[in-house]
Design a protein around this motif. Structure first.
Motif, PDB file in Angstrom:
ATOM      1  N   THR A  33      -7.556   3.815   8.474  1.00 35.62           N
ATOM      2  CA  THR A  33      -6.606   3.074   7.489  1.00 35.62           C
ATOM      3  C   THR A  33      -5.428   2.747   8.285  1.00 35.62           C
ATOM      4  O   THR A  33      -5.062   1.438   8.292  1.00 35.62           O
ATOM      5  CB  THR A  33      -6.326   3.868   6.447  1.00 35.62           C
ATOM      6  OG1 THR A  33      -7.388   4.287   5.717  1.00 35.62           O
ATOM      7  CG2 THR A  33      -5.429   3.211   5.486  1.00 35.62           C
ATOM      8  N   ASP A  79       2.335  -3.409  -1.976  1.00 32.78           N
ATOM      9  CA  ASP A  79       1.110  -3.794  -1.840  1.00 32.78           C
ATOM     10  C   ASP A  79       0.989  -4.244  -0.251  1.00 32.78           C
ATOM     11  O   ASP A  79       2.371  -4.629   0.325  1.00 32.78           O
ATOM     12  CB  ASP A  79       1.078  -5.084  -2.805  1.00 32.78           C
ATOM     13  CG  ASP A  79      -0.307  -5.859  -2.297  1.00 32.78           C
ATOM     14  OD1 ASP A  79      -1.458  -5.022  -2.218  1.00 32.78           O
ATOM     15  OD2 ASP A  79      -0.143  -6.965  -2.109  1.00 32.78           O
ATOM     16  N   VAL A 118      -3.969  -4.982   2.304  1.00 34.76           N
ATOM     17  CA  VAL A 118      -5.006  -4.487   3.180  1.00 34.76           C
ATOM     18  C   VAL A 118      -5.999  -3.548   1.982  1.00 34.76           C
ATOM     19  O   VAL A 118      -5.423  -2.854   1.582  1.00 34.76           O
ATOM     20  CB  VAL A 118      -4.521  -3.291   4.189  1.00 34.76           C
ATOM     21  CG1 VAL A 118      -5.524  -2.575   4.939  1.00 34.76           C
ATOM     22  CG2 VAL A 118      -3.513  -4.088   5.170  1.00 34.76           C
ATOM     23  N   SER A 119      -7.105  -3.838   2.347  1.00 36.48           N
ATOM     24  CA  SER A 119      -8.039  -2.991   1.269  1.00 36.48           C
ATOM     25  C   SER A 119      -9.108  -2.081   2.253  1.00 36.48           C
ATOM     26  O   SER A 119      -9.835  -2.652   3.243  1.00 36.48           O
ATOM     27  CB  SER A 119      -8.904  -4.146   0.633  1.00 36.48           C
ATOM     28  OG  SER A 119      -9.790  -3.638  -0.336  1.00 36.48           O
ATOM     29  N   VAL A 120      -8.799  -0.960   2.138  1.00 37.01           N
ATOM     30  CA  VAL A 120      -9.628  -0.093   2.844  1.00 37.01           C
ATOM     31  C   VAL A 120     -10.293   1.094   2.020  1.00 37.01           C
ATOM     32  O   VAL A 120     -10.035   1.157   0.683  1.00 37.01           O
ATOM     33  CB  VAL A 120      -9.001   0.875   3.879  1.00 37.01           C
ATOM     34  CG1 VAL A 120      -8.425   0.010   5.005  1.00 37.01           C
ATOM     35  CG2 VAL A 120      -7.540   1.635   3.146  1.00 37.01           C
ATOM     36  N   SER A 121     -11.237   1.861   2.103  1.00 37.71           N
ATOM     37  CA  SER A 121     -11.879   2.706   1.292  1.00 37.71           C
ATOM     38  C   SER A 121     -11.091   4.065   1.346  1.00 37.71           C
ATOM     39  O   SER A 121     -10.544   4.585   2.550  1.00 37.71           O
ATOM     40  CB  SER A 121     -13.256   3.056   2.043  1.00 37.71           C
ATOM     41  OG  SER A 121     -14.278   1.886   1.728  1.00 37.71           O
ATOM     42  N   ARG A 122     -11.313   5.013   0.720  1.00 40.89           N
ATOM     43  CA  ARG A 122     -10.905   6.227   0.276  1.00 40.89           C
ATOM     44  C   ARG A 122     -11.429   7.048   1.357  1.00 40.89           C
ATOM     45  O   ARG A 122     -12.816   7.250   1.589  1.00 40.89           O
ATOM     46  CB  ARG A 122     -11.150   6.931  -0.782  1.00 40.89           C
ATOM     47  CG  ARG A 122      -9.930   7.948  -0.902  1.00 40.89           C
ATOM     48  CD  ARG A 122     -10.368   8.937  -2.521  1.00 40.89           C
ATOM     49  NE  ARG A 122      -9.714   8.087  -3.302  1.00 40.89           N
ATOM     50  CZ  ARG A 122      -9.848   7.931  -4.694  1.00 40.89           C
ATOM     51  NH1 ARG A 122     -10.428   9.069  -5.340  1.00 40.89           N
ATOM     52  NH2 ARG A 122      -9.086   7.259  -5.547  1.00 40.89           N
ATOM     53  N   THR A 144      -5.408   3.905  -1.819  1.00 36.26           N
ATOM     54  CA  THR A 144      -6.556   2.861  -1.678  1.00 36.26           C
ATOM     55  C   THR A 144      -6.576   2.187  -3.141  1.00 36.26           C
ATOM     56  O   THR A 144      -7.333   0.891  -3.189  1.00 36.26           O
ATOM     57  CB  THR A 144      -7.850   3.632  -1.167  1.00 36.26           C
ATOM     58  OG1 THR A 144      -7.977   4.588  -2.278  1.00 36.26           O
ATOM     59  CG2 THR A 144      -7.725   4.168  -0.056  1.00 36.26           C
ATOM     60  N   ASP A 145      -6.450   2.664  -4.144  1.00 35.60           N
ATOM     61  CA  ASP A 145      -6.761   2.034  -5.594  1.00 35.60           C
ATOM     62  C   ASP A 145      -5.879   0.960  -5.757  1.00 35.60           C
ATOM     63  O   ASP A 145      -6.269   0.130  -6.508  1.00 35.60           O
ATOM     64  CB  ASP A 145      -6.460   3.184  -6.590  1.00 35.60           C
ATOM     65  CG  ASP A 145      -7.624   3.998  -6.672  1.00 35.60           C
ATOM     66  OD1 ASP A 145      -8.536   4.151  -5.993  1.00 35.60           O
ATOM     67  OD2 ASP A 145      -7.405   5.049  -7.447  1.00 35.60           O
ATOM     68  N   ASP A 195      -4.383  -0.643  -2.856  1.00 35.48           N
ATOM     69  CA  ASP A 195      -3.973  -1.565  -1.504  1.00 35.48           C
ATOM     70  C   ASP A 195      -2.491  -1.317  -1.051  1.00 35.48           C
ATOM     71  O   ASP A 195      -1.922  -2.122  -0.560  1.00 35.48           O
ATOM     72  CB  ASP A 195      -4.352  -3.008  -1.518  1.00 35.48           C
ATOM     73  CG  ASP A 195      -5.857  -3.148  -1.907  1.00 35.48           C
ATOM     74  OD1 ASP A 195      -6.885  -2.127  -1.523  1.00 35.48           O
ATOM     75  OD2 ASP A 195      -6.419  -4.160  -2.344  1.00 35.48           O
TER      76      ASP A 195
END
Length: 130
Positions: free
Chosen positions: A27, A51, A54-58, A75-76, A78
């Motif tokens: 991240t 905001d 950036v979009s990443v997974s938990r 993450t929910d 971004d």
């Protein structure tokens, strides 16, 4: 093999700024690639978030309760989340983000400075040279 120097970023808003060292996580790397960025501050109890685009997974180490001054990635939404005290869903004095966040590092200095951030103000995040 040499360890890379920690990523350091500066978070600025009209009334001040804080510096942070980020741990080397997927991240943090994704965030660093998106810098510099300007966003709009949102406040939720004693947490500032904004905001990042950036979009990443938990990540597996995501935490639902963190220490004041933790630099977290929600993450929910971004968003970078900077809790410095209780939020509306905290139990007692804990810092409880809206949902578990990836922990990126810690703010340097007094996280209470975040109390000067007003909802809707511009926030700038930039990478500091090592």
């Amino acid at each position: 093999m040499q360890t890379p120097p920690p990523l350091r970023i500066r978070i600025s808003w009209p009334a001040g700024h804080l510096t942070t060292s980020l741990d080397d996580t997927p991240t943090s790397q994704a965030l660093a690639k998106a810098l510099p960025l300007v966003s709009t501050a949102r406040t939720w109890g004693k947490e500032v978030y904004f905001d990042t685009g950036v979009s990443v997974s938990r990540e597996t180490g995501a935490r639902g309760v963190v220490e004041p001054g933790t630099v977290a990635f929600w993450t929910d939404g971004d968003a970078l989340a900077l809790p410095y005290g209780p939020t509306p869903i905290s139990q007692g004095d804990e810092c409880r983000p809206a949902s578990p966040c990836n922990v990126l590092g810690r703010l340097e200095g007094d996280p209470g400075q975040l109390a000067t951030v007003r909802d809707g103000e511009p926030v700038r995040v930039e990478l500091l040279e090592a």
